[in-house]
Write a protein that holds these residues in place. Structure first.
Motif, PDB file in Angstrom:
ATOM      1  N   PRO A  61       0.798  -1.222   0.000  1.00  0.00           N
ATOM      2  CA  PRO A  61       0.000   0.000   0.000  1.00  0.00           C
ATOM      3  C   PRO A  61       0.833   1.276   0.000  1.00  0.00           C
ATOM      4  O   PRO A  61       0.300   2.344  -0.299  1.00  0.00           O
ATOM      5  N   LEU A  62       2.116   1.168   0.339  1.00  0.00           N
ATOM      6  CA  LEU A  62       2.958   2.373   0.380  1.00  0.00           C
ATOM      7  C   LEU A  62       3.748   2.560  -0.913  1.00  0.00           C
ATOM      8  O   LEU A  62       4.491   3.523  -1.051  1.00  0.00           O
ATOM      9  N   ALA A  63       3.580   1.644  -1.866  1.00  0.00           N
ATOM     10  CA  ALA A  63       4.317   1.779  -3.132  1.00  0.00           C
ATOM     11  C   ALA A  63       3.801   2.996  -3.894  1.00  0.00           C
ATOM     12  O   ALA A  63       2.626   3.368  -3.778  1.00  0.00           O
ATOM     13  N   ALA A  64       4.708   3.603  -4.689  1.00  0.00           N
ATOM     14  CA  ALA A  64       4.304   4.740  -5.512  1.00  0.00           C
ATOM     15  C   ALA A  64       3.168   4.300  -6.430  1.00  0.00           C
ATOM     16  O   ALA A  64       3.222   3.236  -7.036  1.00  0.00           O
ATOM     17  N   GLY A  65       2.106   5.099  -6.471  1.00  0.00           N
ATOM     18  CA  GLY A  65       1.011   4.790  -7.378  1.00  0.00           C
ATOM     19  C   GLY A  65       0.013   3.792  -6.828  1.00  0.00           C
ATOM     20  O   GLY A  65      -0.987   3.507  -7.493  1.00  0.00           O
ATOM     21  N   ALA A  66       0.244   3.247  -5.609  1.00  0.00           N
ATOM     22  CA  ALA A  66      -0.716   2.302  -5.036  1.00  0.00           C
ATOM     23  C   ALA A  66      -1.997   3.060  -4.664  1.00  0.00           C
ATOM     24  O   ALA A  66      -1.963   4.245  -4.353  1.00  0.00           O
ATOM     25  N   SER A  67      -3.112   2.356  -4.668  1.00  0.00           N
ATOM     26  CA  SER A  67      -4.356   3.000  -4.255  1.00  0.00           C
ATOM     27  C   SER A  67      -4.300   3.259  -2.750  1.00  0.00           C
ATOM     28  O   SER A  67      -3.459   2.711  -2.042  1.00  0.00           O
ATOM     29  N   ALA A  68      -5.201   4.108  -2.255  1.00  0.00           N
ATOM     30  CA  ALA A  68      -5.189   4.449  -0.830  1.00  0.00           C
ATOM     31  C   ALA A  68      -5.633   3.272   0.032  1.00  0.00           C
ATOM     32  O   ALA A  68      -5.521   3.307   1.249  1.00  0.00           O
ATOM     33  N   TYR A  69      -6.147   2.238  -0.598  1.00  0.00           N
ATOM     34  CA  TYR A  69      -6.620   1.055   0.113  1.00  0.00           C
ATOM     35  C   TYR A  69      -5.458   0.414   0.876  1.00  0.00           C
ATOM     36  O   TYR A  69      -4.445   0.036   0.294  1.00  0.00           O
ATOM     37  N   GLY A  70      -5.590   0.287   2.187  1.00  0.00           N
ATOM     38  CA  GLY A  70      -4.504  -0.292   2.959  1.00  0.00           C
ATOM     39  C   GLY A  70      -3.446   0.703   3.397  1.00  0.00           C
ATOM     40  O   GLY A  70      -2.451   0.315   3.982  1.00  0.00           O
ATOM     41  N   ARG A  71      -3.664   2.000   3.079  1.00  0.00           N
ATOM     42  CA  ARG A  71      -2.708   3.027   3.541  1.00  0.00           C
ATOM     43  C   ARG A  71      -3.497   4.100   4.271  1.00  0.00           C
ATOM     44  O   ARG A  71      -4.556   4.508   3.811  1.00  0.00           O
ATOM     45  N   HIS A  72      -2.996   4.533   5.417  1.00  0.00           N
ATOM     46  CA  HIS A  72      -3.707   5.587   6.137  1.00  0.00           C
ATOM     47  C   HIS A  72      -2.754   6.313   7.079  1.00  0.00           C
ATOM     48  O   HIS A  72      -1.610   5.890   7.278  1.00  0.00           O
ATOM     49  N   ASP A  73      -3.246   7.391   7.651  1.00  0.00           N
ATOM     50  CA  ASP A  73      -2.452   8.172   8.604  1.00  0.00           C
ATOM     51  C   ASP A  73      -2.636   7.628  10.012  1.00  0.00           C
ATOM     52  O   ASP A  73      -3.613   6.943  10.312  1.00  0.00           O
ATOM     53  N   VAL A  74      -1.674   7.977  10.864  1.00  0.00           N
ATOM     54  CA  VAL A  74      -1.797   7.705  12.291  1.00  0.00           C
ATOM     55  C   VAL A  74      -1.492   9.014  13.022  1.00  0.00           C
ATOM     56  O   VAL A  74      -0.497   9.676  12.709  1.00  0.00           O
ATOM     57  N   ILE A  75      -2.364   9.392  13.942  1.00  0.00           N
ATOM     58  CA  ILE A  75      -2.073  10.559  14.788  1.00  0.00           C
ATOM     59  C   ILE A  75      -1.607  10.050  16.148  1.00  0.00           C
ATOM     60  O   ILE A  75      -2.129   9.061  16.662  1.00  0.00           O
ATOM     61  N   ILE A  76      -0.594  10.715  16.690  1.00  0.00           N
ATOM     62  CA  ILE A  76       0.123  10.166  17.847  1.00  0.00           C
ATOM     63  C   ILE A  76       0.045  11.142  19.018  1.00  0.00           C
ATOM     64  O   ILE A  76       0.292  12.348  18.862  1.00  0.00           O
TER      65      ILE A  76
END
Lengths: 227, 249
Positions: free
Chosen positions: B145-160
């Motif tokens: 999910p972190l690869a260039a051009g990957a869809s946002a599916y499976g990638r998100h932010d974390v607030i700490i």
């Protein structure tokens, strides 16, 4: 606390669960179970140049795997030789340090061949070319079963007792055992067991005792590790 | 100076490689490489024989990813999608209790974080889509999910959370990959210090009372950002009296 027994591992592309061809470090679970049943606590040792890990190991199993790089015994690779040079580099360092520290070592198949190479010996790179038969690796995933003969008075003769049956699966074999003593042979004369009487416990076997969880051998390693 | 020795919990799985098919003790190399890259030395702890004696030999431990934990451990019925690995549950719960009792520096990754919550007396959500209404925490099989051009599916932010261990390591914000369908509901004795801002799913738990006890719901070992592994190694070196400056990155 049980003696801690390190087991060397493969690194290869493996497929499991939902994953396809993922770089994975692994070892057949037979080794893990053989060590556990013999009373040791197994840990798996992925290849790395670090050998300080031996500080915490009471014993070491050199597991089977691909062919040993012929450069390590001064030969050119032959066409059927398949190696993993990264694993060789790491394991030869580990073996040499283990021998320096007199950590008990059991070498299985490739592990036996690695002990031989560390002792200055050499290997046959493809046994059918030398022996003219395939009885040490009859077919994919089929073990060659035969009786070995052992040198009376040797460690392996004492451990094996009257049951001389062994299960082999290898296409390379020991040509010259270097500083090690050959203490077991197949009917065709191929070395099947090597030992170093100058160390607390250094035993290499060309067959696969882990498949039957052979407590004679793994128990002897764990006992040596417990001392 | 020697490298801190880091135990890593591992799988017992049927694997196929080079035409072979064997039951193996195994772990993806990403975990091993992550520990080696930040100056540690990885050894794998197999799940077959639950015993904690191996703890005494280690400088730190990583509880790695894997299958779901048996909900019987927190008194819940099993959800239809829950796939448990009882052997790993038993050995890892024993190992983690022993590691915490010995104050051995400890990092939990994905399932490992969930083991922390359960050992701490907490509970898990067994299937996130039932709770938050979407499955965006589980990337498609075999994708990055972190690869260039990957869809946002499976990638998100974390607030700490400020004033947390995670904040000292990662700062106020991180972007992470995501491969899970369960999540921490109640972190028990641990404190939640990181969340996905979209749905408040817990992403980080920790306990500052220990020399190092941190769990993350994502998979840092599959990324170039190995800061949580580096923090584990630092804590392991400190506990064992090793000098961190001697480690090659």
């Amino acid at each position: 606390m049980r003696p801690i027994i390190g087991i060397t591992t493969y690194v290869d592309q493996a497929t499991w669960g939902v994953w396809r061809d993922l770089p994975t470090t692994f070892v057949p679970h037979d080794y893990v179970e053989a060590v556990t049943q013999a009373g040791g606590r197994p840990v798996l040792i992925p290849p790395h140049e670090d050998v300080d890990v031996l500080r915490v190991l009471d014993g070491l199993v050199l597991a089977g795997g691909p062919d040993v790089s012929p450069e390590l015994y001064g030969a050119e690779p032959e066409p059927l030789t398949v190696t993993r040079p990264d694993r060789d580099r790491a394991e030869i360092l580990l073996v040499r340090r283990a021998l320096d520290m007199d950590v008990p070592v059991l070498g299985v198949c490739r592990g036996m061949q690695l002990l031989v190479v560390a002792a200055g010996g050499t290997l046959h790179q493809h046994l059918p070319d030398v022996l003219g038969h395939e009885r040490h690796r009859p077919a994919p995933a089929v073990y060659g079963e035969h009786d070995a003969s052992f040198v009376p008075g040797s460690r392996i003769a004492g451990l094996m007792g009257d049951d001389l049956a062994i299960r082999c699966f290898h296409h390379q074999g020991v040509a010259d055992a270097g500083k090690l003593t050959v203490t077991g042979r197949a009917e065709d004369g191929l070395p099947e067991a090597v030992e170093d009487p100058g160390h607390k416990f250094v035993l290499g076997v060309q067959w696969h005792p882990e498949v039957v969880r052979d407590e004679r051998l793994f128990g002897a390693l764990v006992a040596a590790a417990a001392k | 100076m020697r490298r801190p020795l880091i135990g890593m919990t591992s799988y017992a799985e049927q694997v196929q490689y080079n035409g072979n098919d064997v039951m193996a003790g195994m772990l993806p190399m990403t975990y091993v490489r992550a520990v080696h890259a930040v100056g540690g030395r990885a050894v794998l702890i197999t799940p077959d024989d639950p015993g904690e004696d191996v703890i005494e030999s280690l400088d730190g431990i990583v509880f790695c990813g894997g299958n779901d934990i048996d909900p019987a451990y927190w008194g819940a019925e099993r959800h239809p999608t829950t796939e448990v690995d009882k052997e790993r549950d038993e050995s890892e719960i024993r190992l983690m209790r022993a590691a915490l009792a010995a104050d051995l520096p400890l990092l939990g990754v994905c399932r490992g974080l969930q083991v922390m919550a359960v050992v701490g007396g907490g509970t898990l959500h067994q299937h996130l889509p039932d709770v938050i209404g979407h499955d965006r925490h589980r990337a498609a099989k075999g994708t990055d999910p972190l690869a260039a051009g990957a869809s946002a599916y499976g990638r998100h932010d974390v607030i700490i959370e400020h004033d947390s261990i995670a904040h000292r390591i990662l700062g106020a914000h991180a972007t992470v990959n995501s491969f899970h369908h369960q999540a921490v509901d109640d972190p028990g004795s641990f404190t939640a210090t990181g969340w996905c801002p979209d749905d408040r799913v817990i992403e980080i738990i920790e306990d500052p009372a220990y020399s190092f006890a941190l769990g993350v719901q994502w998979h840092p070992e599959r990324t170039a950002d190995l800061r949580v592994f580096a923090a584990l190694i630092e804590a392991a070196a400190r506990r064992s009296g090793l000098q961190p400056e001697a480690f090659a990155a």
